[in-house]
Structure formats: structure tokens, C-alpha cells
Motif scaffolding. Sequence first.
Motif, PDB file in Angstrom:
ATOM      1  N   MET A   1       0.955  -1.247  -0.106  1.00 36.95           N
ATOM      2  CA  MET A   1      -0.038   0.027  -0.061  1.00 36.95           C
ATOM      3  C   MET A   1       0.794   1.179  -0.098  1.00 36.95           C
ATOM      4  SD  MET A   1      -3.492   0.034   2.565  1.00 36.95           S
ATOM      5  CE  MET A   1      -2.847  -0.965   3.782  1.00 36.95           C
TER       6      MET A   1
ATOM      7  N   ARG B   1       3.488  -6.090  -6.197  1.00 34.38           N
ATOM      8  CA  ARG B   1       2.013  -6.414  -6.447  1.00 34.38           C
ATOM      9  C   ARG B   1       2.131  -7.582  -7.289  1.00 34.38           C
ATOM     10  NH1 ARG B   1      -3.268  -3.601  -5.724  1.00 34.38           N
ATOM     11  NH2 ARG B   1      -4.560  -4.795  -7.393  1.00 34.38           N
TER      12      ARG B   1
ATOM     13  N   PHE C   1      -3.417 -14.781  -5.608  1.00 30.11           N
ATOM     14  CA  PHE C   1      -4.997 -14.247  -5.552  1.00 30.11           C
ATOM     15  C   PHE C   1      -5.392 -14.207  -7.117  1.00 30.11           C
ATOM     16  CE2 PHE C   1      -3.283 -12.805  -1.769  1.00 30.11           C
ATOM     17  CZ  PHE C   1      -4.076 -13.332  -0.774  1.00 30.11           C
TER      18      PHE C   1
ATOM     19  N   ALA D   1      -5.583  -6.539   6.113  1.00 29.41           N
ATOM     20  CA  ALA D   1      -6.589  -6.283   4.959  1.00 29.41           C
ATOM     21  C   ALA D   1      -7.465  -7.127   4.825  1.00 29.41           C
ATOM     22  CB  ALA D   1      -5.752  -6.094   3.714  1.00 29.41           C
TER      23      ALA D   1
ATOM     24  N   THR E   1     -12.062  -6.141   7.231  1.00 32.96           N
ATOM     25  CA  THR E   1     -12.748  -5.530   6.239  1.00 32.96           C
ATOM     26  C   THR E   1     -13.822  -6.580   5.979  1.00 32.96           C
ATOM     27  OG1 THR E   1     -11.052  -6.499   4.553  1.00 32.96           O
ATOM     28  CG2 THR E   1     -11.128  -3.976   5.149  1.00 32.96           C
TER      29      THR E   1
ATOM     30  N   ARG F   1      -3.918   8.969  -1.412  1.00 31.28           N
ATOM     31  CA  ARG F   1      -2.992   9.015  -2.338  1.00 31.28           C
ATOM     32  C   ARG F   1      -2.028  10.241  -2.016  1.00 31.28           C
ATOM     33  NH1 ARG F   1      -4.579   4.700  -3.342  1.00 31.28           N
ATOM     34  NH2 ARG F   1      -5.494   4.115  -5.439  1.00 31.28           N
TER      35      ARG F   1
ATOM     36  N   PHE G   1     -13.659  -0.716  -3.229  1.00 31.26           N
ATOM     37  CA  PHE G   1     -12.345  -1.228  -3.196  1.00 31.26           C
ATOM     38  C   PHE G   1     -11.225  -0.465  -3.615  1.00 31.26           C
ATOM     39  CE2 PHE G   1     -15.546  -4.908  -3.247  1.00 31.26           C
ATOM     40  CZ  PHE G   1     -15.100  -5.623  -2.148  1.00 31.26           C
ATOM     41  N   GLY G   2     -11.498   0.901  -3.521  1.00 33.07           N
ATOM     42  CA  GLY G   2     -10.421   1.694  -4.068  1.00 33.07           C
ATOM     43  C   GLY G   2     -10.350   1.721  -5.417  1.00 33.07           C
ATOM     44  N   GLY G   3      -9.455   2.159  -6.238  1.00 34.15           N
ATOM     45  CA  GLY G   3      -8.998   1.992  -7.715  1.00 34.15           C
ATOM     46  C   GLY G   3      -7.723   2.136  -8.117  1.00 34.15           C
TER      47      GLY G   3
ATOM     48  N   HIS H   1      -3.694   0.628  -6.937  1.00 36.26           N
ATOM     49  CA  HIS H   1      -3.580   0.131  -5.674  1.00 36.26           C
ATOM     50  C   HIS H   1      -4.961  -0.797  -5.442  1.00 36.26           C
ATOM     51  CE1 HIS H   1       0.242   1.428  -4.089  1.00 36.26           C
ATOM     52  NE2 HIS H   1      -0.004   2.226  -4.742  1.00 36.26           N
TER      53      HIS H   1
ATOM     54  N   CYS I   1      -8.008  -3.098  -4.399  1.00 39.10           N
ATOM     55  CA  CYS I   1      -7.846  -4.001  -3.661  1.00 39.10           C
ATOM     56  C   CYS I   1      -7.736  -5.300  -4.325  1.00 39.10           C
ATOM     57  CB  CYS I   1      -9.171  -4.259  -2.740  1.00 39.10           C
ATOM     58  SG  CYS I   1      -9.283  -5.478  -1.662  1.00 39.10           S
TER      59      CYS I   1
ATOM     60  N   GLY J   1      -8.155  -8.162  -2.863  1.00 38.20           N
ATOM     61  CA  GLY J   1      -8.849  -9.284  -2.450  1.00 38.20           C
ATOM     62  C   GLY J   1     -10.577  -9.142  -2.595  1.00 38.20           C
TER      63      GLY J   1
ATOM     64  N   ALA K   1     -13.558 -11.391  -1.010  1.00 38.20           N
ATOM     65  CA  ALA K   1     -14.420 -10.896  -0.057  1.00 38.20           C
ATOM     66  C   ALA K   1     -16.094 -11.105  -0.587  1.00 38.20           C
ATOM     67  CB  ALA K   1     -14.063  -9.436   0.135  1.00 38.20           C
TER      68      ALA K   1
HETATM   69  C1  HEM Z   1     -15.047  -6.313   1.990  1.00 30.86           C
HETATM   70  C2  HEM Z   1     -13.647  -6.632   2.140  1.00 30.86           C
HETATM   71  C3  HEM Z   1     -12.500  -5.567   1.516  1.00 30.86           C
HETATM   72  C4  HEM Z   1     -12.546  -4.546   1.388  1.00 30.86           C
HETATM   73  C5  HEM Z   1     -13.830  -3.329   1.657  1.00 30.86           C
HETATM   74  C6  HEM Z   1     -11.473  -3.830   1.011  1.00 30.86           C
HETATM   75  C7  HEM Z   1     -11.063  -2.497   0.539  1.00 30.86           C
HETATM   76  C8  HEM Z   1      -9.459  -2.241   0.225  1.00 30.86           C
HETATM   77  C9  HEM Z   1      -9.310  -0.640  -0.161  1.00 30.86           C
HETATM   78  C10 HEM Z   1     -10.367   0.325  -0.099  1.00 30.86           C
HETATM   79  C11 HEM Z   1      -7.997  -0.863  -0.481  1.00 30.86           C
HETATM   80  C12 HEM Z   1      -7.299   0.522  -0.780  1.00 30.86           C
HETATM   81  C13 HEM Z   1      -7.259   0.712  -2.448  1.00 30.86           C
HETATM   82  C14 HEM Z   1      -6.834   1.733  -3.005  1.00 30.86           C
HETATM   83  O1  HEM Z   1      -5.965   2.312  -2.459  1.00 30.86           O
HETATM   84  O2  HEM Z   1      -7.088   2.201  -4.219  1.00 30.86           O
HETATM   85  C15 HEM Z   1      -7.590  -2.243  -0.236  1.00 30.86           C
HETATM   86  C16 HEM Z   1      -6.256  -2.608  -0.693  1.00 30.86           C
HETATM   87  C17 HEM Z   1      -5.888  -3.849  -0.501  1.00 30.86           C
HETATM   88  N1  HEM Z   1      -6.572  -5.092  -0.258  1.00 30.86           N
HETATM   89 FE1  HEM Z   1      -8.340  -5.001   0.269  1.00 30.86          FE
HETATM   90  N2  HEM Z   1     -10.632  -4.701   0.956  1.00 30.86           N
HETATM   91  C18 HEM Z   1     -11.228  -5.856   1.370  1.00 30.86           C
HETATM   92  C19 HEM Z   1     -10.874  -7.424   1.385  1.00 30.86           C
HETATM   93  C20 HEM Z   1      -9.365  -7.823   0.978  1.00 30.86           C
HETATM   94  C21 HEM Z   1      -9.235  -9.074   1.256  1.00 30.86           C
HETATM   95  C22 HEM Z   1      -9.876 -10.248   1.474  1.00 30.86           C
HETATM   96  C23 HEM Z   1      -7.904  -9.272   0.892  1.00 30.86           C
HETATM   97  C24 HEM Z   1      -6.826 -10.157   0.662  1.00 30.86           C
HETATM   98  C25 HEM Z   1      -6.937 -11.320   0.645  1.00 30.86           C
HETATM   99  C26 HEM Z   1      -7.186  -7.623   0.576  1.00 30.86           C
HETATM  100  C27 HEM Z   1      -5.935  -7.459   0.407  1.00 30.86           C
HETATM  101  C28 HEM Z   1      -5.636  -5.977  -0.117  1.00 30.86           C
HETATM  102  C29 HEM Z   1      -4.453  -5.576  -0.549  1.00 30.86           C
HETATM  103  C30 HEM Z   1      -3.054  -6.605  -0.544  1.00 30.86           C
HETATM  104  C31 HEM Z   1      -4.527  -4.247  -0.677  1.00 30.86           C
HETATM  105  C32 HEM Z   1      -3.376  -3.352  -0.956  1.00 30.86           C
HETATM  106  C33 HEM Z   1      -3.104  -3.293  -2.576  1.00 30.86           C
HETATM  107  C34 HEM Z   1      -2.020  -2.509  -3.068  1.00 30.86           C
HETATM  108  O3  HEM Z   1      -1.664  -1.346  -2.426  1.00 30.86           O
HETATM  109  O4  HEM Z   1      -1.438  -2.742  -4.109  1.00 30.86           O
HETATM  110  N3  HEM Z   1      -8.238  -6.768   0.927  1.00 30.86           N
HETATM  111  N4  HEM Z   1      -8.747  -3.006  -0.032  1.00 30.86           N
END
Ligand code: HEM
Length: 406
Positions: free
Chosen positions: A88, A99, A106, A235, A239, A287, A338-340, A343, A345, A347, A351
Motif C-alpha cells: 500500500m 504487487r 489471488f 486487510a 474488512t 494518495r 475497493f479503491g481504484g 492500488h 484491492c 482481495g 471478499a
Molecule cells: C470487503 C472486504 C474488503 C474491502 C472493503 C477492502 C478494501 C480495500 C481498499 C479500499 C483498499 C485500498 C485501495 C486503493 O488504495 O485504491 C484495499 C487494498 C488492499 N486490499 Fe482490500 N479490501 C477487502 C478485502 C480484502 C481481502 C480479502 C484481501 C486479501 C486477501 C485484501 C487485500 C488487499 C491488499 C493487499 C491491498 C493493497 C493493494 C495495493 O496497495 O496494491 N483486501 N482494500
Amino acid sequence: MSSEQSITDATGWDLYGIALEADPHARWRTIRERTPVLDAGEGVFFITRWDLVDEILRDPRHGAGSGVSSSFGASNGLAFDTMRVWLMSLDGPDQARGRGLVQRQFTPRQIKGLRPHIAETTDRLVLAIEKSSGDEPVDLIERLAFALPSELTRSLFGFPEAEWRDEIERVIQEVDDSPGASIQMIEGLAQVFEGRLARGDVPEGLLAHLQVPDPVLGALSTLEVIANAVLLVTAAIDTTAGLIGNLIHCVLERPEMLERLRKDPRIASALIEETLRFEPPALSCSRRAGETIELAGVEIPTGSQLLLGLAAANRDPARYARPDEFEPDRDFQGLLSFGGGRHVCLGAALARLEAQIVAHRLLVTSECDFEPLEKPHWQKKNPTVRALDRLPVHVRPRTRTPRGTE
Ligand code: HEM
């Protein structure tokens, strides 16, 4: 007092505190209507209009923000080092390499392969809940919404159950709302993974896979392996627990939705998307402005932190009509939960799959009804996550509509 101060006294990252108020959506609405780009001081700009948040997420000039790490407040030590190198926080070639290496675990195929384990675990957890049918309340957060993603993450890491409970769940569940508690959690988790790598006690699973180099991308350093293992745990669990709990809450609170779901289980996906819009578990992401920009008439200097209010943007009436109504029939395109961009998400599909299986097993095929016993009790430990602290219900044998009266 300026008009901005009258809307929020919070400055800088203190804006996160709004999430812990009784009705954060009302405050985000006021901020979005009056100052969609709020200069909160200390170099932080809070952006709440859907089109502006979407624009920032898509704009490749902007880099990784420091929102999550700043909300935890570490300035040195293992927790700080961990958050400095996890996915992140990275930009450019480091982010692309990291990444690429993390997302090997995944792929759509791997996520599909997890379905049987998610279904078996959900079935086991719901069976145990159904057996508690009686007057004793059952907490659906502890027994299902948290238990499922925690078990799934355990199985992905390949930890034996007792070790996961003692080493990982203990650290996560010890977090309270005291200052520094989240830092201790990051540090505690990092120590677990660091210790295991140092002892060579690495079970077959995610921690081991993160160490495997790729012929093209190269390898993660030991600190990066630890950091991304911590990121995946933090993460993935809270969530997803938030999504499952918020979904159950939104449906049980609206008996007509439950009835529609039972008559037509295909609407489960739409209910999940609407829950993600209406009560998104991740309230914001951030950001760093890569250049000086002007946004809605506000000049934002290079290097500023852009706090993107996902929950606020998801209720922007210019994008979603009647945003404060829970309506699964709407068009969900452009959902920001889930962002966009680079970066986004990793997962999201996982989820959604977990939520889908829970919706079917608990709300459609269960032989029981679940009657909520109190008004929603939102957690106050983590201002970046919207999730219920508990969801006590009475479990009763299901009353079915007599045939012919449907
Ligand atoms: C409902 C469940 C979840 C929500 C709402 C959620 C939401 C988010 C959001 C908002 C971000 C930031 C995206 C951005 O900055 O553009 C993020 C990043 C991330 N999430 Fe999730 N997430 C969820 C579940 C998961 C799960 C299940 C995993 C892993 C198995 C996961 C792994 C990650 C990782 C590794 C990042 C960082 C990605 C990066 O910076 O390149 N998330 N998530």
C-alpha cells in the motif's frame, strides 16, 4: 471561524475521527455538499464528491498515500518499517514488482478453488449457530462474520488452528480503542512472522509463497515478506468481517429484503453490492499528490495527502440517486468501495465470494430465523473501518409462509 471549521473541527488526519461519531454519514454529507475538497490543514485534503474521488484514483500522477500508516501513528520501530514497505505504501517499479509477486496468490482460479473450503466452513459455523436455537443470544459477528474470514486466512497461511488462535487472533482481538493499540497489533503480527522466518518454521501457505522468487519479477526482501503477510492479515479479516456483518445487518433490518432474497436468491449479489455502497467496510483510502493540481477550485500542492472519502463518495446523489436509501435494484457501476487504479484491492473477489456464500447459507437455506436484539453497535477501535462490534440475535426455528398465501 471559517465555514470549513464550522463543518469539522478536525484537522489533518483527525478527520478519521468522524467515522466514530454517532452518524458519520450525516457529517460526510454536509462536508461533501459544502466543501467537496476540504483543506484540513497539515497538508491533508479530504475529498468527498464521487467524480473527484474517481478522478484522483484514475490519475497515474498520484502516488501511494500514507493514510493508513498515519492513522496508526508509528514513526519508528518494526511497525513503522513494516508499513513503509508493504504494498500500500509503494510506487513505481517497486509497487509493480511487489504487487506482481503478491497477486500470484489471488488469481481468479485460486479464488475459485477456495469455494469448497469457504462453503464447508460457513456450513459448520451456521450449523453451530442453529444449534444454539433458544433464548441465549448469539453474536453473529463473533460466531460468523469474523470467524469465517479469520478461518479462511488461517487456511491460506497454513497455520495449525491452535497456533493461529494463540499467535494471530490473540493479537488482533487484543486491539482496543486506546492510543497506540493498532501499532501494537501491526508490531505483534510482524513479530510473529519475523520469528517464524528466523526459526525456519514456515508452514506451507502464503508466508512460504511470498518468499518464492519469480524469474521475471525477482523476489521480495525478508522485510517485504513480513510486511505483506501483515498487510494480508489486516486487510483481509476486519474488512471482510465488516462486509459480512453489514450485509446481515442491512438485510435483517429490512424484512422485505429478506423475503425477496428468499424468493429469489439471485439478488444476493445485488444486496452485497448495495451493502458495499451503503455501509462500505473500508471508509477511505489515500494518495499523495504527484503534482500541484486544482480540484473543484481548490489548489492542492505537490506532496499533499489526498484522503479519499469512499463512504462519502458512495452516497453522492450526483452518482447514485436516493443515496441514503438501501436499494439493491440500482446500477452499481463506479462503486469505489475497493479503491481504484494501481492500488485497487487485491482481495475484492474473495471478499465478495465469502459474502455470497454466507448470504445463501444463513439467510436463504437456513432452517432458522435470526432476530436482532439491539440497535446497531458500530466498532470504535479502527476509524478506517465501518463494521459492527457485535450483532446479538435470537435464533428461532424458521416460520414459513403457508403455501398458497405467498
Ligand atoms: C470487503 C472486504 C474488503 C474491502 C472493503 C477492502 C478494501 C480495500 C481498499 C479500499 C483498499 C485500498 C485501495 C486503493 O488504495 O485504491 C484495499 C487494498 C488492499 N486490499 Fe482490500 N479490501 C477487502 C478485502 C480484502 C481481502 C480479502 C484481501 C486479501 C486477501 C485484501 C487485500 C488487499 C491488499 C493487499 C491491498 C493493497 C493493494 C495495493 O496497495 O496494491 N483486501 N482494500
